[in-house]
Design an enzyme around this catalytic site. Structure first.
Site, short mmCIF file in Angstrom:
data_model
loop_
_atom_site.label_atom_id
_atom_site.label_comp_id
_atom_site.label_asym_id
_atom_site.label_seq_id
_atom_site.Cartn_x
_atom_site.Cartn_y
_atom_site.Cartn_z
N ASP A 98 0.87 -1.18 0.00
CA ASP A 98 0.00 0.00 0.00
C ASP A 98 0.90 1.23 0.00
O ASP A 98 1.96 1.24 0.63
CB ASP A 98 -0.86 -0.02 1.28
N ASP A 199 -3.37 4.75 -2.39
CA ASP A 199 -4.50 5.20 -1.58
C ASP A 199 -5.04 6.54 -2.10
O ASP A 199 -4.29 7.42 -2.49
CB ASP A 199 -3.96 5.38 -0.14
N GLU A 253 -6.74 3.27 -5.79
CA GLU A 253 -8.06 3.38 -5.18
C GLU A 253 -8.67 4.71 -5.63
O GLU A 253 -8.15 5.77 -5.31
CB GLU A 253 -7.94 3.37 -3.65
N HIS A 315 -11.45 -3.44 3.56
CA HIS A 315 -11.29 -3.05 4.96
C HIS A 315 -12.04 -1.76 5.32
O HIS A 315 -11.92 -1.29 6.44
CB HIS A 315 -9.80 -2.88 5.26
N ASP A 316 -12.75 -1.19 4.37
CA ASP A 316 -13.46 0.07 4.62
C ASP A 316 -14.98 -0.08 4.60
O ASP A 316 -15.69 0.91 4.79
CB ASP A 316 -13.09 1.11 3.55
#
Ligand code: GLC
Length: 509
Positions: A98, A199, A253, A315-316
């Site tokens: 990430d 991200d 993302e 994960h969100d």
């Protein structure tokens, strides 16, 4: 030219705090991941994406980075990372890390220096606006609530944070920021990583006029920001990536924008390689909604010759089994869908067990963004501690860890875990399923049917989104290759149970 590896890859997302704990402190770590790579090799994934493990005060559990080039002691050391990478590569598994370029932690030395004085050479590395403490620069809202601006008492200016106040936004219009951040990419490429999950791509640059968001807008500004300058930033990243062989994957993302806008982030083949399109993550359990979503992706990504991505959980957001009403049958049928669409599928750790979100009692809530439920620890076995020796894990378990765990489901041929393994194997063995074309087939209401094809290789997929058994009459004669129930099903034309799905191959007898 050979196709890039990621075009036929199935990705597996690891949230390292919750995957596996090697030192018994209740928080997962990198040696924990390394120790469990055999599970992922057995499952058959091609690549793992590891969420942030960098030095961080953890106000956003690692998405607040204080040092891009070191491992937080909670997760291990750089040597532990090197070992993880080597062991993964030995098993033919690629590793994506990430990268969080929109903001740093407020404890990053860059921000501490920038904040120290208006004259600091790093002041302009972040986004500061003049004003007075009573008047915010504009109406932008931060992602987890509150304003996107904080007043810095000591130096008398506002700074921007699209997320928490502890996550000040970097100023990507400053070339020194771009250069310093590029160095952090080089650091991990030189260590041997296979690519980056980037991200908050949609937020990277901001309109320098800082206009108000339209009145009545309910989304935080991070979700709607989509500024032209970001494409230039991405072209810079792509030029950097292209300087290496093999070229590291740039997977971005791009949150909450339309499929058409998301597809635009691949540019003319000179920006991202892959862009997360989260319309699949928000699609309800409904045949029409899914068909519309797939057709839009086919058309928008197709127009740019871009490879789509598919995500059911991350994960969100609440896990898809939970979103789909808690039914394991639906989670199984959804797995067939995810792993037979045209594009890169992302499996979120634990979905191969059919995990639901954990119920997190108020006293155990830790995430300011309300996302604890989908981050529960992965249960490895049915014993006490479920493979997490030592302290109780940092978050509660999802339901049924006594039976819904890796060892338990691995011992049952008909489990959802074996279904995932069969789906991955079927996808790998069939060019039609892994990279072939997609076209919708006629199907009864509430049922989605499609064909994947690559030359002579053909598969049909039928997903029944209704609770009732349906009769499906497809053209031609088909045999069942994989059935979401994990049982031997009939061939087609034939019947398909409610909330079930099948992969079919042409029948030759
Ligand atoms: C992304 C991450 C999320 C994080 C946010 C801020 O949306 O997926 O977990 O909180 O960015 O970095």
């Amino acid at each position: 030219m050979a196709e890039p590896w990621w075009k036929s890859a199935v990705f597996y997302q690891i949230y390292p705090r919750s995957f596996a704990d090697s030192d018994g402190d209740g928080v997962g770590d990198l040696p924990g991941v390394t120790a469990r790579l055999d599970h992922l090799a057995w499952l058959g994934v091609d690549a793992i994406w590891v969420c942030p493990f960098y030095r961080s005060p953890m106000t956003d559990f690692g998405y607040d980075v204080a040092d891009y080039c070191d491992v937080d002691p909670l997760f291990g050391t750089l040597e532990d990372f090197d070992r993880l990478l080597a062991e993964a590569h030995q098993r033919g598994i690629r590793v994506i890390v990430d990268w969080v370029p929109n903001h740093t932690s407020d404890q990053h030395p860059w921000f501490m220096e920038a904040r120290s004085s208006r004259d600091s050479p790093k002041r302009d590395w972040y986004i500061w606006v003049d004003g007075d403490p009573a008047t915010k620069p504009n109406n932008w809202k931060a992602a987890f609530g509150g304003d996107a601006w904080s007043w810095d008492e000591a130096t008398g200016q506002w700074y921007l944070h699209l997320f928490l106040p502890t996550q000040p936004d970097l100023n990507w219009r400053n070339p020194d920021v771009a250069a310093a951040m590029h160095e952090t990419l080089r650091f991990w490429i030189d260590r041997g990583v296979d690519g980056f999950r980037i991200d908050v791509v949609q937020g990277l640059t901001k309109d320098p006029a800082f206009p108000d968001d339209p009145p009545g807008q309910i989304l935080p500004h991070s979700a709607v920001n989509n500024c032209a300058g970001t494409h230039e930033v991405l072209r810079g990243l792509r030029r950097l990536a292209e300087g290496y062989s093999p070229v590291p994957l740039l997977l971005g993302e791009v949150y909450l924008l339309s499929t058409a806008t998301v597809a635009g982030y691949v540019g003319d083949g000179d920006e991202l390689h892959l862009a997360f399109d989260f319309t699949s993550l928000y699609a309800p359990w409904d045949a029409g909604a899914w068909r519309a979503c797939i057709e839009e992706v086919e058309s928008e990504f197709g127009a740019r010759a871009a490879w789509p991505t598919w995500t059911l959980s991350n994960h969100d957001n609440p896990r898809h089994r939970t979103r789909y009403g808690g039914s394991e049958r639906r989670a199984r049928a959804a797995a067939v869908l995810l792993l037979t669409l045209r594009g890169a599928p992302f499996v979120y750790y634990g979905e191969e067990l059919g995990l639901e979100d954990a119920a997190v009692p108020p006293e155990r809530v830790v995430d300011p963004g309300g996302r604890d439920g989908c981050r529960s620890p992965l249960p490895w076995d049915g014993g006490p501690g479920h493979g997490w020796a030592g302290a109780e894990p940092w978050l509660p378990w999802s339901p049924e860890p006594e039976t819904r765990n890796v060892a338990g489901l691995a011992a049952q041929e008909t489990s959802i875990l074996h279904l995932y393994r069969r789906l991955l194997a079927a996808r790998r063995a069939s060019p039609a399923l892994s990279t072939g074309s997609w076209r919708a087939l006629e199907a009864p209401a509430g049922v989605l049917a499609y064909e994947r094809a690559d030359g002579e290789d053909r598969r049909a997929v039928v997903v029944n989104f209704t609770a009732e058994t349906v009769e499906v009459a497809l053209e031609g004669r088909w045999a069942v290759e994989v059935d979401s129930d994990g049982l031997e099903a009939e061939g087609f034309p034939g019947r398909l149970a409610g909330d079930a799905a099948v992969i079919l191959r042409p029948r030759v007898d």
